[in-house]
Design a protein around this motif. Structure first.
Motif, PDB file in Angstrom:
ATOM      1  N   THR A   1      16.594  -3.061  -0.587  1.00 51.14           N
ATOM      2  CA  THR A   1      15.672  -2.494   0.396  1.00 51.14           C
ATOM      3  C   THR A   1      15.335  -1.053   0.058  1.00 51.14           C
ATOM      4  O   THR A   1      14.168  -0.641   0.092  1.00 51.14           O
ATOM      5  N   ALA A   2      16.349  -0.265  -0.279  1.00 51.23           N
ATOM      6  CA  ALA A   2      16.127   1.132  -0.636  1.00 51.23           C
ATOM      7  C   ALA A   2      15.232   1.253  -1.860  1.00 51.23           C
ATOM      8  O   ALA A   2      14.315   2.091  -1.913  1.00 51.23           O
ATOM      9  N   SER A   3      15.470   0.407  -2.865  1.00 47.66           N
ATOM     10  CA  SER A   3      14.656   0.444  -4.078  1.00 47.66           C
ATOM     11  C   SER A   3      13.195   0.133  -3.786  1.00 47.66           C
ATOM     12  O   SER A   3      12.281   0.801  -4.306  1.00 47.66           O
ATOM     13  N   MET A   4      12.957  -0.872  -2.947  1.00 47.62           N
ATOM     14  CA  MET A   4      11.584  -1.227  -2.613  1.00 47.62           C
ATOM     15  C   MET A   4      10.900  -0.120  -1.820  1.00 47.62           C
ATOM     16  O   MET A   4       9.718   0.183  -2.055  1.00 47.62           O
ATOM     17  N   LEU A   5      11.622   0.498  -0.905  1.00 45.36           N
ATOM     18  CA  LEU A   5      11.038   1.609  -0.155  1.00 45.36           C
ATOM     19  C   LEU A   5      10.696   2.766  -1.082  1.00 45.36           C
ATOM     20  O   LEU A   5       9.640   3.404  -0.952  1.00 45.36           O
ATOM     21  N   ALA A   6      11.580   3.051  -2.036  1.00 45.08           N
ATOM     22  CA  ALA A   6      11.331   4.135  -2.990  1.00 45.08           C
ATOM     23  C   ALA A   6      10.101   3.867  -3.836  1.00 45.08           C
ATOM     24  O   ALA A   6       9.422   4.799  -4.292  1.00 45.08           O
ATOM     25  N   GLN A   7       9.787   2.578  -4.043  1.00 49.60           N
ATOM     26  CA  GLN A   7       8.594   2.188  -4.806  1.00 49.60           C
ATOM     27  C   GLN A   7       7.336   2.164  -3.941  1.00 49.60           C
ATOM     28  O   GLN A   7       6.250   1.848  -4.437  1.00 49.60           O
ATOM     29  N   GLY A   8       7.476   2.470  -2.668  1.00 49.08           N
ATOM     30  CA  GLY A   8       6.324   2.480  -1.774  1.00 49.08           C
ATOM     31  C   GLY A   8       5.973   1.144  -1.169  1.00 49.08           C
ATOM     32  O   GLY A   8       4.900   0.984  -0.581  1.00 49.08           O
ATOM     33  N   LYS A   9       6.881   0.178  -1.271  1.00 50.91           N
ATOM     34  CA  LYS A   9       6.622  -1.149  -0.706  1.00 50.91           C
ATOM     35  C   LYS A   9       6.648  -1.083   0.821  1.00 50.91           C
ATOM     36  O   LYS A   9       7.316  -0.235   1.420  1.00 50.91           O
ATOM     37  N   PRO A  10       5.940  -2.006   1.483  1.00 49.94           N
ATOM     38  CA  PRO A  10       5.949  -2.025   2.951  1.00 49.94           C
ATOM     39  C   PRO A  10       7.354  -2.248   3.504  1.00 49.94           C
ATOM     40  O   PRO A  10       8.143  -3.021   2.948  1.00 49.94           O
ATOM     41  N   GLY A  11       7.641  -1.594   4.602  1.00 51.44           N
ATOM     42  CA  GLY A  11       8.972  -1.673   5.182  1.00 51.44           C
ATOM     43  C   GLY A  11       9.400  -3.081   5.542  1.00 51.44           C
ATOM     44  O   GLY A  11      10.561  -3.455   5.341  1.00 51.44           O
ATOM     45  N   LEU A  12       8.481  -3.884   6.061  1.00 52.70           N
ATOM     46  CA  LEU A  12       8.849  -5.238   6.475  1.00 52.70           C
ATOM     47  C   LEU A  12       9.228  -6.087   5.259  1.00 52.70           C
ATOM     48  O   LEU A  12      10.177  -6.876   5.317  1.00 52.70           O
ATOM     49  N   ASP A  13       8.513  -5.901   4.148  1.00 48.87           N
ATOM     50  CA  ASP A  13       8.866  -6.623   2.921  1.00 48.87           C
ATOM     51  C   ASP A  13      10.252  -6.200   2.432  1.00 48.87           C
ATOM     52  O   ASP A  13      11.065  -7.033   2.009  1.00 48.87           O
ATOM     53  N   ALA A  14      10.516  -4.906   2.480  1.00 50.31           N
ATOM     54  CA  ALA A  14      11.793  -4.385   1.985  1.00 50.31           C
ATOM     55  C   ALA A  14      12.964  -4.853   2.834  1.00 50.31           C
ATOM     56  O   ALA A  14      14.024  -5.228   2.320  1.00 50.31           O
ATOM     57  N   VAL A  15      12.781  -4.836   4.129  1.00 50.94           N
ATOM     58  CA  VAL A  15      13.845  -5.263   5.032  1.00 50.94           C
ATOM     59  C   VAL A  15      14.101  -6.762   4.883  1.00 50.94           C
ATOM     60  O   VAL A  15      15.260  -7.205   4.831  1.00 50.94           O
TER      61      VAL A  15
END
Length: 324
Positions: A16-30
């Motif tokens: 989740t942290a990696s995806m957020l750092a890449q700018g991915k949407p929060g719902l996708d990351a969670v």
């Protein structure tokens, strides 16, 4: 950006942290992080490997919430599908409804092609069998499962054990706030019991204007107090996240009767501040935290607060079953 998860989120929060750092949407990351927890059979309270109900069936609950649209998706009592959080996400994306339960949730999961699997892992099956052999009367064993279950619901499980969840709350790069939950619920529960995880406003709530909150532990308490929504509402009223959580704890102090036990409240605000409080918590209770600039999520101790002097005690056999 920020993401908080409870102690059970260890296997999922790095993704989740990696995806957020890449700018991915929060719902996708969670969702991605929770799916990893659901796959982790070392976690005995989420997904495959979770504890079954009194009949030896694993029933899964999950939810997601988009704090910008205030849309939610949730499923309760879902059997036979590997990733309830993704089924909940599809409820949000595809249906005009917010919550599906039981056979309807399973029908929808099958309709969208969700992955099916046998949720009862070997360790859970063996533990349930030990409980059954030790606790169920000879007469009831002969007529099982067509017997009254109420007395077994009250006596079978220590409420301090096996009643956790995984929760994720996050603020993404676009300032959207989201939440997600997944659980197998209270081990040895009465069939059909829903805790707070699929109940939006009790177990989780997200509003991008103010913040988010998600809870683990005794869902009966947070349902009665409307804890997750209350925390966000207190922030809407102008309170800091620290004060909002404090007021939600005070709401719990008003609860009389029923199950008064452990609850951990996880909260963030729209500026990236957070607070995690373990109500009636035990030493060692921790959560996982990441914010932009950190190389990896880190474990941090939850703040311990007592609101009751005495928690319910377990029968010795139930403790043995749970730690096996």
């Amino acid at each position: 950006m920020i993401v908080i998860s409870n102690n059970e989120g260890k296997s999922g929060i790095p993704a989740t942290a990696s995806m957020l750092a890449q700018g991915k949407p929060g719902l996708d990351a969670v969702e991605a992080g929770i799916r990893l927890v659901e796959d982790d059979e070392e976690v005995r309270t989420v997904g495959r490997g979770g504890w079954p109900n009194l009949l030896g069936e694993v029933e899964l609950d999950a939810s997601v919430m988009d704090g910008t649209s205030l849309r939610t998706g949730a499923v309760g009592g879902l059997q036979g599908f590997r990733h309830p959080v993704s089924v909940a996400r599809e409820v949000l994306e595809r249906l005009p409804h917010e919550l599906l339960i039981g056979a309807g949730a399973a029908r929808f999961a099958a309709e969208i092609g969700a992955e099916q699997c046998d949720l009862l892992a070997d360790h859970s099956r063996a533990a349930w069998q030990r409980w059954f052999d030790a606790e169920v009367s000879e007469a009831d064993r002969g007529n099982w499962p067509d017997v009254p279950l109420t007395r077994y619901c009250h006596n079978a499980v220590d409420p301090e054990i096996g009643k956790d969840t995984t929760v994720f709350i996050a603020l993404d790069a676009n300032r959207n706030i989201v939440s997600g939950t997944s659980t197998s619920g209270w081990g040895w529960k009465y069939p059909g019991r829903l805790g707070d995880s699929p109940v939006i406003g009790a177990g989780s709530y997200a509003d991008s204007r103010y913040g988010a909150c998600a809870c683990t532990g005794a869902g009966e308490m947070t349902i009665r107090a409307g804890t997750a929504r209350a925390v966000v509402l207190y922030m809407k009223m102008g309170m800091s996240v620290e004060r909002a959580v404090e007021e939600a704890v005070n709401d719990m102090r008003a609860l009389k009767g029923g199950l008064i036990n452990r609850v951990t409240i996880h909260a963030i605000d729209n500026r990236g501040n957070h607070r995690v409080v373990a109500v009636n918590g035990l030493p060692g209770n921790h959560y996982w935290f990441w914010t932009d600039g950190m190389q990896a999520p880190e474990a941090r101790p939850a703040e311990l607060i007592q609101i009751s002097e005495r928690a319910p005690q377990a029968k010795k056999i139930a403790m043995t079953v749970y730690t096996a």
